[in-house]
Design a protein around this motif. Structure first.
Motif, PDB file in Angstrom:
ATOM      1  N   ASP A 719      12.871 -51.198  49.651  1.00 38.55           N
ATOM      2  CA  ASP A 719      13.654 -51.500  50.832  1.00 38.55           C
ATOM      3  C   ASP A 719      12.753 -51.326  52.059  1.00 38.55           C
ATOM      4  OD1 ASP A 719      16.232 -49.658  49.267  1.00 38.55           O
ATOM      5  OD2 ASP A 719      15.985 -51.831  49.304  1.00 38.55           O
ATOM      6  N   VAL A 720      12.935 -52.132  53.066  1.00 41.05           N
ATOM      7  CA  VAL A 720      12.095 -52.067  54.257  1.00 41.05           C
ATOM      8  C   VAL A 720      12.988 -51.874  55.483  1.00 41.05           C
ATOM      9  CG1 VAL A 720      10.461 -53.294  55.717  1.00 41.05           C
ATOM     10  CG2 VAL A 720      10.302 -53.496  53.228  1.00 41.05           C
ATOM     11  N   LEU A 721      12.646 -50.870  56.292  1.00 41.31           N
ATOM     12  CA  LEU A 721      13.372 -50.609  57.538  1.00 41.31           C
ATOM     13  C   LEU A 721      12.359 -50.589  58.674  1.00 41.31           C
ATOM     14  CD1 LEU A 721      16.054 -49.682  58.932  1.00 41.31           C
ATOM     15  CD2 LEU A 721      15.260 -47.352  58.557  1.00 41.31           C
ATOM     16  N   MET A 722      12.655 -51.282  59.750  1.00 41.72           N
ATOM     17  CA  MET A 722      11.762 -51.302  60.907  1.00 41.72           C
ATOM     18  C   MET A 722      12.529 -50.807  62.130  1.00 41.72           C
ATOM     19  SD  MET A 722       9.844 -54.961  60.422  1.00 41.72           S
ATOM     20  CE  MET A 722      11.390 -55.852  60.378  1.00 41.72           C
ATOM     21  N   ASP A 725      11.235 -48.945  70.000  1.00 39.39           N
ATOM     22  CA  ASP A 725      11.751 -48.311  71.196  1.00 39.39           C
ATOM     23  C   ASP A 725      12.045 -49.409  72.217  1.00 39.39           C
ATOM     24  OD1 ASP A 725      12.264 -46.987  73.521  1.00 39.39           O
ATOM     25  OD2 ASP A 725      10.629 -45.567  73.341  1.00 39.39           O
ATOM     26  N   ALA A 726      13.329 -49.554  72.612  1.00 37.45           N
ATOM     27  CA  ALA A 726      13.713 -50.578  73.582  1.00 37.45           C
ATOM     28  C   ALA A 726      14.307 -49.898  74.805  1.00 37.45           C
ATOM     29  CB  ALA A 726      14.722 -51.549  72.979  1.00 37.45           C
ATOM     30  N   GLY A 727      13.490 -49.688  75.810  1.00 39.95           N
ATOM     31  CA  GLY A 727      13.984 -49.078  77.042  1.00 39.95           C
ATOM     32  C   GLY A 727      14.476 -47.665  76.864  1.00 39.95           C
ATOM     33  N   GLY A 728      13.818 -46.911  75.980  1.00 42.60           N
ATOM     34  CA  GLY A 728      14.215 -45.526  75.771  1.00 42.60           C
ATOM     35  C   GLY A 728      15.292 -45.340  74.725  1.00 42.60           C
ATOM     36  N   LYS A 729      15.817 -46.429  74.157  1.00 41.10           N
ATOM     37  CA  LYS A 729      16.813 -46.338  73.093  1.00 41.10           C
ATOM     38  C   LYS A 729      16.273 -47.028  71.843  1.00 41.10           C
ATOM     39  CE  LYS A 729      20.973 -46.061  75.969  1.00 41.10           C
ATOM     40  NZ  LYS A 729      22.318 -46.626  76.224  1.00 41.10           N
ATOM     41  N   PRO A 730      16.550 -46.429  70.691  1.00 40.00           N
ATOM     42  CA  PRO A 730      15.991 -47.031  69.463  1.00 40.00           C
ATOM     43  C   PRO A 730      16.755 -48.286  69.068  1.00 40.00           C
ATOM     44  CG  PRO A 730      17.355 -45.143  68.919  1.00 40.00           C
ATOM     45  CD  PRO A 730      17.264 -45.176  70.407  1.00 40.00           C
ATOM     46  N   GLU A 731      16.015 -49.248  68.516  1.00 41.61           N
ATOM     47  CA  GLU A 731      16.607 -50.431  67.905  1.00 41.61           C
ATOM     48  C   GLU A 731      16.114 -50.513  66.467  1.00 41.61           C
ATOM     49  OE1 GLU A 731      15.888 -54.008  69.974  1.00 41.61           O
ATOM     50  OE2 GLU A 731      17.090 -53.478  71.718  1.00 41.61           O
ATOM     51  N   VAL A 732      17.010 -50.803  65.540  1.00 41.44           N
ATOM     52  CA  VAL A 732      16.675 -50.861  64.113  1.00 41.44           C
ATOM     53  C   VAL A 732      16.836 -52.288  63.636  1.00 41.44           C
ATOM     54  CG1 VAL A 732      17.239 -50.034  61.809  1.00 41.44           C
ATOM     55  CG2 VAL A 732      17.404 -48.484  63.759  1.00 41.44           C
ATOM     56  N   PHE A 733      15.857 -52.768  62.884  1.00 41.29           N
ATOM     57  CA  PHE A 733      15.882 -54.132  62.351  1.00 41.29           C
ATOM     58  C   PHE A 733      15.796 -54.071  60.830  1.00 41.29           C
ATOM     59  CE2 PHE A 733      13.938 -54.162  66.494  1.00 41.29           C
ATOM     60  CZ  PHE A 733      14.603 -55.195  67.137  1.00 41.29           C
ATOM     61  N   ILE A 734      16.645 -54.861  60.177  1.00 41.41           N
ATOM     62  CA  ILE A 734      16.592 -54.992  58.720  1.00 41.41           C
ATOM     63  C   ILE A 734      16.394 -56.468  58.407  1.00 41.41           C
ATOM     64  CG2 ILE A 734      17.837 -54.697  56.552  1.00 41.41           C
ATOM     65  CD1 ILE A 734      19.353 -52.415  57.840  1.00 41.41           C
ATOM     66  N   PRO A 735      15.232 -56.869  57.915  1.00 37.43           N
ATOM     67  CA  PRO A 735      14.945 -58.304  57.690  1.00 37.43           C
ATOM     68  C   PRO A 735      15.643 -58.806  56.436  1.00 37.43           C
ATOM     69  CG  PRO A 735      13.083 -56.976  57.011  1.00 37.43           C
ATOM     70  CD  PRO A 735      14.075 -56.018  57.603  1.00 37.43           C
ATOM     71  N   GLY A 736      16.945 -59.066  56.505  1.00 35.16           N
ATOM     72  CA  GLY A 736      17.669 -59.541  55.328  1.00 35.16           C
ATOM     73  C   GLY A 736      19.138 -59.199  55.439  1.00 35.16           C
ATOM     74  N   VAL A 737      19.750 -58.904  54.316  1.00 38.26           N
ATOM     75  CA  VAL A 737      21.188 -58.625  54.240  1.00 38.26           C
ATOM     76  C   VAL A 737      21.411 -57.118  54.239  1.00 38.26           C
ATOM     77  CG1 VAL A 737      23.261 -58.924  52.845  1.00 38.26           C
ATOM     78  CG2 VAL A 737      21.574 -60.762  52.989  1.00 38.26           C
ATOM     79  N   LYS A 739      23.726 -54.085  53.245  1.00 41.72           N
ATOM     80  CA  LYS A 739      24.809 -53.726  52.334  1.00 41.72           C
ATOM     81  C   LYS A 739      25.041 -52.223  52.429  1.00 41.72           C
ATOM     82  CE  LYS A 739      23.581 -57.342  49.018  1.00 41.72           C
ATOM     83  NZ  LYS A 739      23.188 -57.651  47.626  1.00 41.72           N
ATOM     84  N   ALA A 740      26.306 -51.791  52.453  1.00 42.65           N
ATOM     85  CA  ALA A 740      26.615 -50.374  52.555  1.00 42.65           C
ATOM     86  C   ALA A 740      27.991 -50.122  51.957  1.00 42.65           C
ATOM     87  CB  ALA A 740      26.581 -49.919  54.010  1.00 42.65           C
ATOM     88  N   GLU A 741      28.171 -48.911  51.434  1.00 39.00           N
ATOM     89  CA  GLU A 741      29.481 -48.548  50.889  1.00 39.00           C
ATOM     90  C   GLU A 741      30.511 -48.406  52.002  1.00 39.00           C
ATOM     91  OE1 GLU A 741      31.503 -44.917  48.291  1.00 39.00           O
ATOM     92  OE2 GLU A 741      29.364 -45.307  48.165  1.00 39.00           O
ATOM     93  N   SER A 742      30.096 -47.834  53.140  1.00 38.10           N
ATOM     94  CA  SER A 742      30.960 -47.727  54.312  1.00 38.10           C
ATOM     95  C   SER A 742      30.109 -47.980  55.546  1.00 38.10           C
ATOM     96  CB  SER A 742      31.603 -46.332  54.406  1.00 38.10           C
ATOM     97  OG  SER A 742      32.431 -46.069  53.288  1.00 38.10           O
ATOM     98  N   LYS A 743      30.715 -48.564  56.589  1.00 35.40           N
ATOM     99  CA  LYS A 743      29.989 -48.888  57.813  1.00 35.40           C
ATOM    100  C   LYS A 743      30.785 -48.352  59.003  1.00 35.40           C
ATOM    101  CE  LYS A 743      30.143 -53.291  56.831  1.00 35.40           C
ATOM    102  NZ  LYS A 743      30.729 -53.172  55.502  1.00 35.40           N
ATOM    103  N   GLU A 763      36.576 -55.168  57.175  1.00 38.18           N
ATOM    104  CA  GLU A 763      35.898 -55.834  56.061  1.00 38.18           C
ATOM    105  C   GLU A 763      36.796 -56.893  55.448  1.00 38.18           C
ATOM    106  OE1 GLU A 763      34.986 -52.637  53.454  1.00 38.18           O
ATOM    107  OE2 GLU A 763      33.399 -51.820  54.697  1.00 38.18           O
ATOM    108  N   GLY A 764      36.205 -57.920  54.872  1.00 38.59           N
ATOM    109  CA  GLY A 764      36.945 -58.992  54.208  1.00 38.59           C
ATOM    110  C   GLY A 764      36.007 -59.813  53.349  1.00 38.59           C
ATOM    111  N   PRO A 765      36.569 -60.713  52.529  1.00 37.81           N
ATOM    112  CA  PRO A 765      35.747 -61.461  51.555  1.00 37.81           C
ATOM    113  C   PRO A 765      35.103 -62.702  52.150  1.00 37.81           C
ATOM    114  CG  PRO A 765      38.044 -61.994  51.234  1.00 37.81           C
ATOM    115  CD  PRO A 765      38.006 -60.968  52.314  1.00 37.81           C
TER     116      PRO A 765
END
Length: 859
Positions: A719-722, A725-737, A739-743, A763-765
């Motif tokens: 798994d890859v997580l990137m 730092d964007a203006g003092g606040k973190p930004e997280v990028f996931i190159p793909g889909v 998926k999580a049990e709860s969000k 959530e929905g199908p």
């Protein structure tokens, strides 16, 4: 007091109950037309009322018709009705009363009342004849909307009466002059339109004057004023504008994109919200169409995905002096084949040959055999003895086609190893070809084919053709193998290449023989002892032999490997091979910039059977497979790359670059970066590059690479997580889909200091988007416009609209399908506020696979 009959019914039934009467006005041809008549003309119109509810309707009789007491009002807009003849208006049957009233805004109302009580059962029709009603000719041909108001209507058995409003669009056409006009409409070349959805087609419609030579011709008037009053008009429209009907010319968006033209005429395209798709042409100046002359209306750039078939194209003519307005039609043809003279195109309107497939695809036997050729496989152990040698396979070869049935009764073609000589009638030179236990003899430039009869089982016959002779290869011949005399190689129909002495094991896909043995030997080259490099123009020296380990003892390598010892004396070059003279002694071999040193081994020979060659890489060269690279000098950076993969800079030797151990992270020593480096750190390590420490590597469950502003984490499951730092606040990028049990999302609580507010994601199908807002009915209608990107972002199927009335008094709402980013809402009150919400599935991503794993399918 008037009431509405919609009482506690489902929405669809309630709407129908509130609008139980369908009203329409039409002429003798049942066209929804209000004619412009000659002063002495008389063309009756029919007014039709239909009970569309599931219950009987009743009217109480009235002695007269007036604005205050009537059953039905026909309200016409200002300037529509010809008021000079309206006094002669008559309605039948005689039991109906009428009254004409001029309204303050210039409009005209026709009030109708039945003198007798009437009852209409469900689906029953009531028709009235209206004589003397005609349109004013001052505005020319045009369209209008008539408003029908009914009153005093009740359901049988109910005491309460109710009223309602309906509308109808009418075309105002001229009925002055002669009825039959000498015009003929036809499509040039049959009006062919390719229906592949991408190819642009052009249709030319010819409007011809069929008068005999010497007659006065037909005049089209340019009109006058800003509104072009009195102008003749040609109106282009289609039998079915678009939509879901297969017999339509194209879908709505494809129709709206059309840009038809007539030279010397101005065209007005349909408005975005027009109920009908029509293009109106008016002449820029008066046009006299002489007998036998033609106007050409060109419709370029037609694209359609509708099925093949004929489509009517209509051209309505209006305001031609001396003639009634009318409609002409021509037929165009949606087709996958386009004929241009004696040439036919598939997927192209400009065929280049007798039959041109253009961008189209084909099916049938020819395509099936081509597919079968690409899927050829099998054969067991396939051996090749070289040019004028034999080809042998130990198991059947299969060419798998396009499924069972059709071209292949068994679904494939089977090519068996022949057990007897090929007969003369199957060999190009009409001489039987030898087949032995070692295989079938194949000579230079010969090709072995298997012929299969379409529609039969799996069996095939073998044929030998020679490419230096005249040969015609039918589509049902599947290529088994062809011999290239230049390289003595054999190319199999499966795509694999064999050199002399090679064996292909089709069970594993592996080829054995010299072609494979020497590349493997190059990869496995090792040894050399202490290797030193003095730099370009200097000497390369190795103290012990290099060993190139091949594919085992025997075959290409008599002893299973090749020994490459340093040459101790000069070796002359060979001009035929493009090699240079080698300067060698105990101190090593001289290598200049871009020089490469090779060791040639004799296939099947002993381990020491090598000959050295020195070549220059910036000259033409041809390196055979049995030449093993010892070293090559890079003239740019003065390094030497050894055949073992090591790189030495000038003045270096392998002795000062050797290290022991391995680089690992914490206790997980299986996480090795490079053998030869001893390293152990429980928490963090850093790499040294360009004279400074610059990157941290951390091992927990993966590797993290961090710089001051960005980081990347790769875990053991790849798994890859990137993050950045964007203006003092973190930004997280996931190159793909994701998926999580709860969000969840968490924010500071807006009213409780020190607390947080946590929400879960809905959530929905499906991957859906929603849009919502509020709108108001005007005369019982409202149009809602969605964002400009809505159509491009969402799929057209499965869109839903939710409507909710606002206020203390409820009312009913309904809507029409979303088209071109907008939809119309109808209500049972003329003025009311409502909220709306639209949901749709995104078109920019694949549909969501909801059930995965187990019996549901792939995880």
């Amino acid at each position: 007091m008037a009431t509405t009959p919609a009482q506690a019914l489902p929405a669809s039934e309630a709407f129908q109950a509130a609008n139980p009467l369908h009203i329409s006005l039409y002429d003798a041809d049942e066209d929804e037309v209000l004619p412009i008549l000659d002063p002495d003309g008389a063309e009756p119109l029919t007014l039709e009322l239909v009970n569309t509810s599931a219950r009987g309707l009743a009217l109480e009789g009235l002695t007269a018709a007036s604005a205050e007491a009537h059953h039905l009002e026909l309200r016409f807009r200002p300037g529509v009705v010809d008021e000079t003849v309206i006094d002669a208006l008559a309605v039948s049957p005689a039991t109906w009363r009428s009254a004409v009233v001029a309204q303050a805004d210039g409009g005209v109302s026709l009030f109708l009342a039945s003198a007798q009580a009437l009852a209409l059962s469900p689906e029953q029709r009531l028709t009235l004849r209206i004589d003397g009603l005609s349109a004013s000719g001052e505005g020319g041909a045009r369209s209008t909307r008539v408003r029908y108001s009914y009153d005093g209507l009740r359901y049988q058995g109910d005491d309460a009466a109710f009223s309602g409003v309906r509308h109808q669009h009418l075309s105002i056409l001229s009925r002055q002059g002669r009825r039959s006009i000498p015009l003929h409409l036809a499509a040039e070349g049959g009006g062919q339109i390719l229906n592949d959805g991408s190819t642009a087609s052009t249709v030319a419609l010819h409007l011809a004057n069929t008068q005999a030579v010497g007659e006065p011709g037909l005049r089209f008037v340019a009109g006058s004023g800003e509104e072009n009053e009195g102008a003749s008009r040609l109106v282009l429209h289609f039998g079915f504008a678009g939509g879901d009907e297969d017999h339509a010319l194209a879908d709505d968006n494809q129709i709206k994109a059309l840009k038809p033209t007539i030279a010397g005429w101005t065209v007005t395209p349909p408005a975005d919200d027009a109920a009908a798709l029509e293009w109106v042409f008016t002449p820029d100046a008066d046009v006299l169409l002489a007998p036998r002359q033609t106007l050409v209306l060109t419709i370029p750039d037609i694209r359609t995905t509708k099925p093949a078939g004929a489509v009517d194209v209509h051209l309505r003519y209006e305001g031609v002096p001396g003639y009634w307005d009318g409609d002409l039609s021509a037929t165009v043809l949606k087709t996958p084949l386009y004929a241009a003279g004696q040439q036919v195109g598939l997927g192209t309107t400009t065929p280049r040959s007798a039959f041109d497939t253009g961008k189209g695809t084909m099916t049938g036997a020819a395509q099936d055999y081509a597919t079968a050729q690409y899927t050829m496989s099998g054969g067991g152990a396939i051996t090749w003895g070289g040019t004028d040698g034999r080809l042998k396979w130990t198991q059947r070869i299969l060419a798998i086609g396009m499924g069972k049935g059709g071209t292949f009764a068994d679904g494939y073609v089977q090519v068996d190893m022949p057990t007897s000589d090929l007969p003369a009638d199957r060999v190009w030179d009409r001489t039987p070809r030898s087949v032995t236990a070692d295989g079938v003899l194949i000579k230079q430039w010969e090709a072995l084919y298997a012929e299969h009869q379409p529609g039969t089982g799996r069996d095939s016959k073998l044929y030998l053709a020679r490419y230096t002779e005249a040969v015609t290869v039918p589509s049902n011949w599947v290529l088994v193998a062809v011999c290239n005399r230049d390289t003595h190689t054999l190319k199999l129909g499966s795509g694999q290449l064999l050199t002399k002495g090679d064996t292909l094991d089709t069970a594993t896909g592996m080829v054995t023989g010299a072609m494979v043995d020497y590349p493997r030997a190059q990869v496995m080259m090792s040894g050399g002892g202490e290797v030193s490099w003095a730099g370009k123009g200097g000497r390369l020296r190795w103290s012990e032999r290099f060993i190139a380990i091949g594919m085992g003892k025997g075959g290409s390598f008599g002893y299973g490997h090749v020994d490459i010892k340093q040459p101790k004396s000069d070796i002359a070059g060979d001009a035929a091979l493009g090699t240079k003279t080698i300067s060698a002694n105990d101190s090593g071999v001289v290598l200049g910039a871009w020089d490469a040193l090779y060791a040639e081994h004799t296939p099947g020979g002993v381990n020491t059977a090598v000959t050295f060659h020195l070549i220059y890489y910036k000259a033409m060269l041809k390196v055979p497979a049995n030449w093993i690279l010892v070293a090559v000098c890079n003239g740019d950076d003065n390094t030497v790359r050894l055949g073992t993969g090591q790189i030495l800079r000038a003045g270096e030797s392998t002795s000062n670059r050797q290290v022991n151990g391995q680089l690992s992270f914490g206790a997980r020593k299986e996480a090795t970066i490079q053998r030869g480096v001893s390293f152990n750190a429980n928490v963090r390590c850093r790499t040294y590059n360009d004279s400074r420490w610059n990157t941290s590597l951390t091992w927990t469950e993966g590797m993290r690479i961090v710089t001051p502003l960005i980081g990347v984490l790769a875990t053991t499951k790849m798994d890859v997580l990137m993050w950045t730092d964007a203006g003092g606040k973190p930004e997280v990028f996931i190159p793909g889909v994701l998926k999580a049990e709860s969000k969840y999302f968490s924010i500071p609580h807006p009213t409780q200091a020190g607390a947080e507010l946590v929400h879960a994601c809905l959530e929905g199908p499906e991957n859906a988007v929603y849009y919502r807002g509020e709108a108001r009915l005007v005369d019982g209608e409202a149009t809602v416009t969605l964002p400009a990107y809505f159509e491009a972002l969402t799929r057209p199927e499965g869109r839903t609209v939710q409507l909710t009335a606002k206020g203390r008094v409820p009312f009913l709402l309904s809507y029409e399908d979303i088209e071109d980013g907008r939809f119309t809402v109808y209500g049972t009150v003329p003025d009311g506020v409502f909220s709306w919400e639209v949901r749709a599935v995104r078109a920019d991503v694949e549909r969501l696979v909801v059930e995965r794993g187990g019996d549901a399918g792939p995880a």
